[in-house]
Design an enzyme around this catalytic site. Structure first.
Site, PDB file in Angstrom:
ATOM      1  N   PRO A 114       0.829  -1.212   0.000  1.00  0.00           N
ATOM      2  CG  PRO A 114      -0.494  -1.405   1.911  1.00  0.00           C
ATOM      3  CD  PRO A 114       0.629  -2.049   1.191  1.00  0.00           C
ATOM      4  CB  ILE A 115       0.608   4.300  -2.121  1.00  0.00           C
ATOM      5  CG1 ILE A 115       0.875   3.507  -3.402  1.00  0.00           C
ATOM      6  CG2 ILE A 115       1.220   5.688  -2.251  1.00  0.00           C
ATOM      7  CD1 ILE A 115       0.130   4.020  -4.602  1.00  0.00           C
ATOM      8  CB  SER A 164       0.889   2.274   4.092  1.00  0.00           C
ATOM      9  OG  SER A 164       1.739   1.455   3.315  1.00  0.00           O
ATOM     10  N   GLY A 165       4.015   3.581   5.185  1.00  0.00           N
ATOM     11  CA  GLY A 165       5.135   3.231   6.058  1.00  0.00           C
ATOM     12  C   GLY A 165       5.736   1.878   5.735  1.00  0.00           C
ATOM     13  CB  SER A 213       4.830   1.828  -1.335  1.00  0.00           C
ATOM     14  OG  SER A 213       4.669   3.180  -0.968  1.00  0.00           O
ATOM     15  CB  SER A 214       8.694   5.653  -1.888  1.00  0.00           C
ATOM     16  OG  SER A 214       7.530   6.202  -1.368  1.00  0.00           O
ATOM     17  CB  ALA A 215      12.385   2.064  -1.058  1.00  0.00           C
ATOM     18  CB  ALA A 216       8.895  -1.529  -2.994  1.00  0.00           C
ATOM     19  CG  ASP A 239      12.340   2.875   3.562  1.00  0.00           C
ATOM     20  OD1 ASP A 239      12.814   2.595   4.675  1.00  0.00           O
ATOM     21  OD2 ASP A 239      11.228   3.410   3.415  1.00  0.00           O
TER      22      ASP A 239
END
Ligand code: MEV
Length: 288
Positions: A86-87, A89-90, A93-96, A137
């Site tokens: 989920p975006i 959400s801690g 997701s940004s790094a992934a 991350d």
């Protein structure tokens, strides 16, 4: 070519890790998928929108493309993003998404990047977008597994099932990091000591006792001002159900993680419409 990279949770030490203290992190079994196809222009398709290079709507993907083209000039690529993470959400997701895009571009254009190079580029993307960050991350998303940071020492976690409850609130990591920096500027000695407690908690966690240490870590995050009333309520409700819980990541919203008996986790999963995740060993990979 299609590639993927896992999300992560910070078990212990978020924020303190930005100031050189220890953190314990693990990749989780939720992945972000990116497909890259050669093309004569750049196009990004995601659940958010379809755009060209767009630093507002698709900042991480756009900077990932930019950083990749600095290593390997290309005329264009069509990128498709799908994510189980989920975006905002801690859960990293940004790094992934950055790592998955870089891995997919690397495979599609035969750039021959090593994992370390992919991590370095994703680290640059983190700084391009956020301006600040510990690099944790992108590191975990590239390599998978559980780690002690900043040493980057691989650690073994007892078999863990972790509930992840979405607070429903969203925050921007850079803003939360700036908020802590502001508090540290005003109350340097006090905040440094809070970081020291978190450091000790992270090191202690290597030998277990995760539930007690979750509670202490959450108290420290509250002291730093990155918990919210909603997070506090969820943490309390989980505790009443026998689950030790804390926020994970930057705070100000995002997710709460908890550990407890399978029974308690299952009840809480239903109550909060939550997900249960496990540590993931595998990092970025090509899917095709
Ligand atoms: C965000 O997932 C974790 C923070 O510690 C920032 C960072 O380490 O870059 C808040």
């Amino acid at each position: 070519m299609r590639a993927s990279a896992p999300g992560k949770i910070i078990l212990f030490g978020e924020h303190a890790v930005v100031y050189g203290r220890h953190a314990v992190v693990t990749a989780i079994n939720l992945r972000c998928y990116a497909e890259a196809k050669k093309s004569n222009s750049f196009k990004i398709h995601s659940p958010i929108a379809t755009t060209g290079i767009d630093y507002e709507k698709h900042p991480y993907v756009s900077y990932a493309i930019k950083r990749f083209t600095e290593i390997k000039p290309i005329d264009g690529a069509e990128i498709k993003i799908e994510s189980e993470v989920p975006i905002a959400s801690g859960l990293g997701s940004s790094a992934a998404v950055s790592v998955a895009v870089l891995k997919a571009l690397d495979a599609e254009f035969d750039a021959g990047l090593s994992n370390e190079e992919i991590f370095e580029l994703a680290r640059k993307v983190e700084l391009d977008v956020q301006g600040i960050g510990s690099g944790t991350d992108p590191f975990v998303s590239t390599y998978g597994g559980a780690w002690l940071i900043p040493e980057r020492k691989r650690i073994k976690l007892e078999k863990l099932k972790i509930i992840v409850v979405d607070s429903g609130e969203r925050s921007v990591t850079a803003e939360m990091v700036a908020k802590v920096a502001e508090l540290r500027k005003k109350l340097t000695d006090v905040v440094e000591r809070v970081f020291d407690v978190m450091d000790a908690v992270s090191l202690k966690a290597l030998n277990g006792d995760i539930p007690k240490l979750f509670k202490i870590n959450q108290c420290m995050l509250k002291a730093l001002g990155v918990s919210t009333r909603r997070i506090d309520e969820i943490v309390q409700k989980l505790e009443e159900m026998g689950i030790a819980a804390k926020l994970t990541g930057a705070g100000g919203g995002g997710s709460i993680i908890g550990v407890g008996s399978e029974d308690a986790l299952e009840k809480a999963r239903k109550l909060f419409n939550a997900i249960i995740v496990e540590p993931e060993q595998e990092g970025a990979r090509v899917e095709d």
